[in-house]
Design a protein around this motif. Structure first.
Motif: not given
Length: 409
Positions: A142-171
Motif C-alpha cells: 500500500y502507498s499514499e495512505l493517511s497516517a491513521p489508515v497506515r497504522a491500521f493496515v500496518g497492525k493488521i499486517s503485523e497480526l497476520e504475520g504472527k498468525l501465520v507463524a503460530t504452531l508452524t510445526t503443525i501442517t
C-alpha cells in the motif's frame, strides 16, 4: 370358494449392483472378478440404508473397453435369510456442519469488510478492494495512505504475520474444508484466511482429546484465548491519538473475528466427532446382534468393539459448543449461518437421543458378575463391554459391588 393359504415366507431379496472402473482403478476390476469367483462363503455388503447384510452372488456380467480403460461389472446380490431388518439410522451431521461452515465463511468475509469500513471510514474502499500479492507483506503493498489508515493496515499486517507463524510445526491438511475454501487475495481475505488456518492448527493440536468432546472443546477454547493473549489483542494504548486508535481498532477487529472463527471451527470438528461416533455406534450394534457362541457352544472370538460416547457426553459437548457459538453470535448477529450451525447440532442430538440408551445409576449390594447384572436389568449379555466402558472404577467384572452405571431399557 377362495384359497387355503400357507405362509411359506418371503422370497430372497435380490440387490442389483453395478461397479465402474476407469483410469487408474481399471485394473481393480480383475481383482473383483477373482474375489467373486473364488469365494464360496457368504459375502458381506454394507448397504447405505439397510446396513450390513450377508448373501451370495447369483450372476456376473462384465463390459469393458480396453482402449478407454473403462470396465463395468453388474452382479446380483442375493441376501441370506435375514429375519427382521431395521433401517440404519444415518444423519449426516458432518456434511451439514461443513455446508453451513462454508456459508459462515462467506458471511464472515462480508463482516470483516464492514468492520474495516467502520474502523477507517471512506478510505476503506481503496483498502479492501486492492488485489494483494500473497508472497508479500500486506503493508508494503500500500502507498499514499493517511497516517491513521497506515497504522491500521500496518497492525493488521503485523497480526497476520504472527498468525501465520503460530504452531508452524503443525501442517494444515490439504484435504480439509478450510483448505478447499478460497479466501481471496484482498485485505479481508488475507486476515480471515490466516485466522482460519491458525484455528485449524489448534484443532489438530488438541485432536488427541476427540474421544472426550467436551474436554476437547474446553481445551480448544483455552488455546484460542491463549492465542489472543500472545497476540496482545486485548491490550489498548493509553494514548488517544488517531494512530493509537487505529491500531486499537485493528486489534479489536482481529480479536472479534478470531473468536467468531474459533466457534465455527470448534463446531465443525464436533460435527466430525458426532459422525465418527455414529459410525462406531453402528459397529457396536452389529457386534451386539452377533451371537458369541456357535451352535456347538464354542466361543466365537470377535474384534474389540470401539468405545462410543454416552448420552451425557453428547449433551455436554452440545452445551459447550452452543455456548461458544452464542458468544460469537453476540458479536455478529447478522451472521445467520452461525445460528444454523447451532441448530444443526441441536437437531442431530435430538434425533440420536431417541435411540440412545439412557444411563442410570444402581446400587449393587452384593458382589455380582457383570453378565448376571445384565440379566437382572433386562440387558443382553453382549452389553457387558459397554457397561465396563462407562464404569472405569470396576476392577474385576466378576465381583461388582457398589454404585454402577448401567443402560436403562
Amino acid at each position: 370358494d377362495g384359497s387355503d393359504l400357507e405362509d411359506m415366507g418371503q422370497n430372497a431379496r435380490t440387490i442389483h449392483l453395478r461397479c465402474f472402473f476407469y483410469d487408474e482403478t481399471y485394473q481393480g476390476h480383475y481383482d473383483l472378478l477373482v474375489m467373486l469367483e473364488d469365494n464360496e462363503e457368504l459375502f458381506e455388503l454394507e448397504h447405505p440404508q439397510y446396513g450390513l447384510i450377508k448373501g451370495k452372488i447369483e450372476s456376473v456380467g462384465v463390459r469393458h473397453v480396453d482402449l478407454e480403460w473403462t470396465a463395468e461389472i453388474d452382479f446380483n446380490f442375493i441376501e441370506q435369510y435375514r429375519g427382521e431388518v431395521e433401517p440404519v439410522y444415518q444423519e449426516d451431521v458432518q456434511g451439514k456442519t461443513e455446508a453451513v461452515f462454508e456459508e459462515c465463511q462467506e458471511q464472515q468475509a462480508a463482516k470483516v469488510t464492514g468492520d474495516i469500513w467502520d474502523a477507517i471510514g471512506t478510505e476503506a474502499g481503496a483498502i479492501v478492494d486492492k488485489i494483494l500479492d500473497p508472497a508479500l507483506e500486506i503493508l508494503e503493498q500500500y502507498s499514499e495512505l493517511s497516517a491513521p489508515v497506515r497504522a491500521f493496515v500496518g497492525k493488521i499486517s503485523e497480526l497476520e504475520g504472527k498468525l501465520v507463524a503460530t504452531l508452524t510445526t503443525i501442517t494444515n491438511p490439504a484435504n480439509s474444508v478450510i483448505a478447499g475454501l478460497s479466501y481471496g487475495v484482498n485485505l479481508p481475505g488475507r486476515i480471515l484466511g490466516a485466522i482460519a488456518r491458525a484455528a485449524e492448527r489448534h484443532v489438530l493440536l488438541y485432536e488427541n482429546l476427540a474421544d472426550s468432546p467436551e474436554r476437547f472443546l474446553q481445551s480448544f477454547e483455552d488455546g484460542m484465548i491463549a492465542l489472543e493473549e500472545s497476540l496482545e489483542l486485548n491490550e489498548t494504548s493509553s494514548a488517544t491519538t488517531n494512530i493509537s486508535e487505529a491500531k486499537t481498532a485493528a486489534q479489536e477487529t482481529t480479536r472479534k473475528h478470531l473468536q467468531i472463527m474459533g466457534a465455527q471451527v470448534a463446531t465443525l470438528k464436533l460435527g466430525e466427532i458426532y459422525a465418527d461416533d455414529e459410525a462406531d455406534r453402528e459397529k457396536v450394534r452389529q457386534a451386539e446382534n452377533t451371537r458369541s457362541f456357535d451352535t456347538e457352544g464354542n466361543y466365537v472370538k470377535r474384534e474389540a468393539t470401539p468405545e462410543i460416547l454416552t448420552i451425557n457426553e453428547i449433551e455436554g459437548a452440545l452445551a459447550s459448543a452452543r455456548a461458544y457459538l452464542q458468544a460469537a453470535i453476540d458479536q455478529a448477529r447478522e451472521m445467520q449461518a452461525l445460528k444454523d450451525m447451532a441448530r444443526s447440532l441441536l437437531q442431530h442430538v435430538n434425533i440420536i437421543k431417541l435411540e440412545r440408551e439412557k444411563i442410570i445409576q444402581v446400587e449393587v449390594a452384593n458382589e455380582t458378575p457383570i453378565h448376571l447384572l445384565c440379566l437382572m436389568y433386562g440387558l443382553p449379555y453382549n452389553y457387558a463391554p459397554r457397561i465396563l466402558s462407562i464404569n472405569p472404577q470396576i476392577e474385576n467384572p466378576n465381583f461388582i459391588i457398589g454404585m454402577v452405571n448401567i443402560y436403562a431399557r
